[in-house]
Scaffold this active site. Structure first.
Site, PDB file in Angstrom:
ATOM      1  CG  ASN A   9       2.416  60.603  82.119  1.00  0.00           C
ATOM      2  OD1 ASN A   9       3.322  59.771  82.232  1.00  0.00           O
ATOM      3  ND2 ASN A   9       1.814  61.150  83.148  1.00  0.00           N
ATOM      4  CG  HIS A  12       2.907  60.153  69.931  1.00  0.00           C
ATOM      5  ND1 HIS A  12       2.989  59.090  69.056  1.00  0.00           N
ATOM      6  CD2 HIS A  12       1.606  60.263  70.277  1.00  0.00           C
ATOM      7  CE1 HIS A  12       1.774  58.593  68.887  1.00  0.00           C
ATOM      8  NE2 HIS A  12       0.923  59.279  69.624  1.00  0.00           N
ATOM      9  CE  LYS A  13       5.392  67.123  73.939  1.00  0.00           C
ATOM     10  NZ  LYS A  13       5.323  68.117  75.027  1.00  0.00           N
ATOM     11  CG  ASP A  69       6.252  75.222  78.185  1.00  0.00           C
ATOM     12  OD1 ASP A  69       5.262  74.494  77.966  1.00  0.00           O
ATOM     13  OD2 ASP A  69       6.147  76.432  78.423  1.00  0.00           O
ATOM     14  CG  PHE A 149      -0.166  68.420  68.097  1.00  0.00           C
ATOM     15  CD1 PHE A 149       1.070  68.130  67.578  1.00  0.00           C
ATOM     16  CD2 PHE A 149      -0.227  69.226  69.243  1.00  0.00           C
ATOM     17  CE1 PHE A 149       2.232  68.614  68.168  1.00  0.00           C
ATOM     18  CE2 PHE A 149       0.929  69.703  69.848  1.00  0.00           C
ATOM     19  CZ  PHE A 149       2.166  69.393  69.306  1.00  0.00           C
ATOM     20  N   GLY A 150      -2.373  70.689  67.309  1.00  0.00           N
ATOM     21  CA  GLY A 150      -2.248  72.094  67.693  1.00  0.00           C
ATOM     22  C   GLY A 150      -2.437  73.042  66.519  1.00  0.00           C
ATOM     23  CE1 TYR A 151      -2.868  78.417  68.165  1.00  0.00           C
ATOM     24  CE2 TYR A 151      -1.363  77.065  69.479  1.00  0.00           C
ATOM     25  CZ  TYR A 151      -2.354  78.020  69.399  1.00  0.00           C
ATOM     26  OH  TYR A 151      -2.845  78.593  70.545  1.00  0.00           O
ATOM     27  CE  LYS A 172       5.149  69.384  64.098  1.00  0.00           C
ATOM     28  NZ  LYS A 172       3.987  69.212  64.966  1.00  0.00           N
TER      29      LYS A 172
HETATM   30  P1  IMP Z   1       3.753  71.557  74.702  1.00  0.00           P
HETATM   31  O1  IMP Z   1       4.542  72.390  75.653  1.00  0.00           O
HETATM   32  O2  IMP Z   1       4.619  70.719  73.789  1.00  0.00           O
HETATM   33  O3  IMP Z   1       2.688  70.754  75.378  1.00  0.00           O
HETATM   34  O4  IMP Z   1       2.996  72.577  73.715  1.00  0.00           O
HETATM   35  C1  IMP Z   1       2.096  73.551  74.222  1.00  0.00           C
HETATM   36  C2  IMP Z   1       1.140  73.989  73.118  1.00  0.00           C
HETATM   37  O5  IMP Z   1       1.861  74.662  72.065  1.00  0.00           O
HETATM   38  C3  IMP Z   1       0.394  72.868  72.415  1.00  0.00           C
HETATM   39  O6  IMP Z   1      -0.795  72.528  73.121  1.00  0.00           O
HETATM   40  C4  IMP Z   1       0.086  73.494  71.056  1.00  0.00           C
HETATM   41  O7  IMP Z   1      -1.031  74.369  71.150  1.00  0.00           O
HETATM   42  C5  IMP Z   1       1.309  74.328  70.793  1.00  0.00           C
HETATM   43  N1  IMP Z   1       2.331  73.542  70.055  1.00  0.00           N
HETATM   44  C6  IMP Z   1       3.527  73.111  70.545  1.00  0.00           C
HETATM   45  N2  IMP Z   1       4.189  72.408  69.599  1.00  0.00           N
HETATM   46  C7  IMP Z   1       3.395  72.389  68.512  1.00  0.00           C
HETATM   47  C8  IMP Z   1       3.542  71.804  67.205  1.00  0.00           C
HETATM   48  O8  IMP Z   1       4.524  71.127  66.872  1.00  0.00           O
HETATM   49  N3  IMP Z   1       2.519  72.015  66.353  1.00  0.00           N
HETATM   50  C9  IMP Z   1       1.413  72.731  66.689  1.00  0.00           C
HETATM   51  N4  IMP Z   1       1.216  73.256  67.878  1.00  0.00           N
HETATM   52  C10 IMP Z   1       2.204  73.113  68.789  1.00  0.00           C
END
Ligand code: IMP
Length: 193
Positions: A9, A12-13, A69, A149-151, A172
């Site tokens: 959902n 952006h993705k 994932d 976002f994230g890391y 990016k």
């Molecule tokens: P997802 O499977 O894309 O939801 O990613 C799972 C988790 O991995 C995210 O909640 C982030 O903690 C980390 N992550 C995945 N992709 C990125 C990124 O492009 N930048 C920073 N963190 C990421």
């Protein structure tokens, strides 16, 4: 027109993929097909979690579907946080706490190598296909930048002297794990359409 569900959902993705696939494919989100189910990510690999999502939708709705994932793998931490990236510090999606945990565990560590990985599982006419993207880099000693976002503020991709959080989204996406996996998915889809 082929219908294809992206088991997410995250708008952006969805838009990142929609912008690249042929017009003969209609891309749908979970909301678009009226699916509000929480699809458990209980696998211990990215492949397993991506598959859980695509298979769930395929089996319940009989629609072509893909799930993704992603996560961060740090060499000195035996590839942690890996599939636990979103909840490394305990609470799902607490990016600040997750980064603190990584920085603490990496304190004084000389080997800073890390990579982001994305796996996509596509179920197309009943057959599963995997696509994978990896970006290699290093973990900074401290945060830098406010984008992404994230890391992102602690990850510096190889060949650059800035973190993901200091890049524009387009910069990016051009080199990221997700961008690379999506590129392969799109090449496959466009060869079928
Ligand atoms: P997802 O499977 O894309 O939801 O990613 C799972 C988790 O991995 C995210 O909640 C982030 O903690 C980390 N992550 C995945 N992709 C990125 C990124 O492009 N930048 C920073 N963190 C990421």
């Amino acid at each position: 027109m082929h219908k294809l569900v992206f088991a997410t959902n995250n708008r952006h993705k969805l838009e990142e993929v929609a912008a690249k696939v042929s017009n003969s494919i209609k891309l749908l989100s979970l909301d678009d097909i009226g699916c509000n189910d929480e699809i458990a990510e209980t696998g211990d690999t990215f492949n397993a979690n991506a598959s859980l999502k695509s298979r769930y939708i395929y089996e319940k709705y009989n629609l072509n579907c893909f799930g993704d994932d992603s996560g961060l793998e740090i060499v000195a931490l035996n590839n942690e946080p890996g599939v636990y990236s979103a909840r490394y510090a305990g609470q799902h999606g607490d990016h600040d706490a997750n980064m603190n945990k990584v920085l603490q565990r990496m304190y004084g560590e000389a080997d800073r190598r890390a990579r982001f990985r994305t796996v996509i599982s596509l179920i197309w006419s009943g057959t599963e296909h995997f696509f994978e993207g990896v970006v290699e880099g290093t973990i900074r000693q401290e945060r830098s930048g406010t984008g992404g976002f994230g890391y992102d503020p602690i990850f510096q991709p190889d060949g650059y002297d800035v973190t993901f959080a200091e890049m524009s989204m387009a910069e990016k996406n051009a080199i990221s794990h997700r961008g690379k996996a999506v590129e392969q998915l799109v090449a496959f889809l466009n060869s079928q359409a």
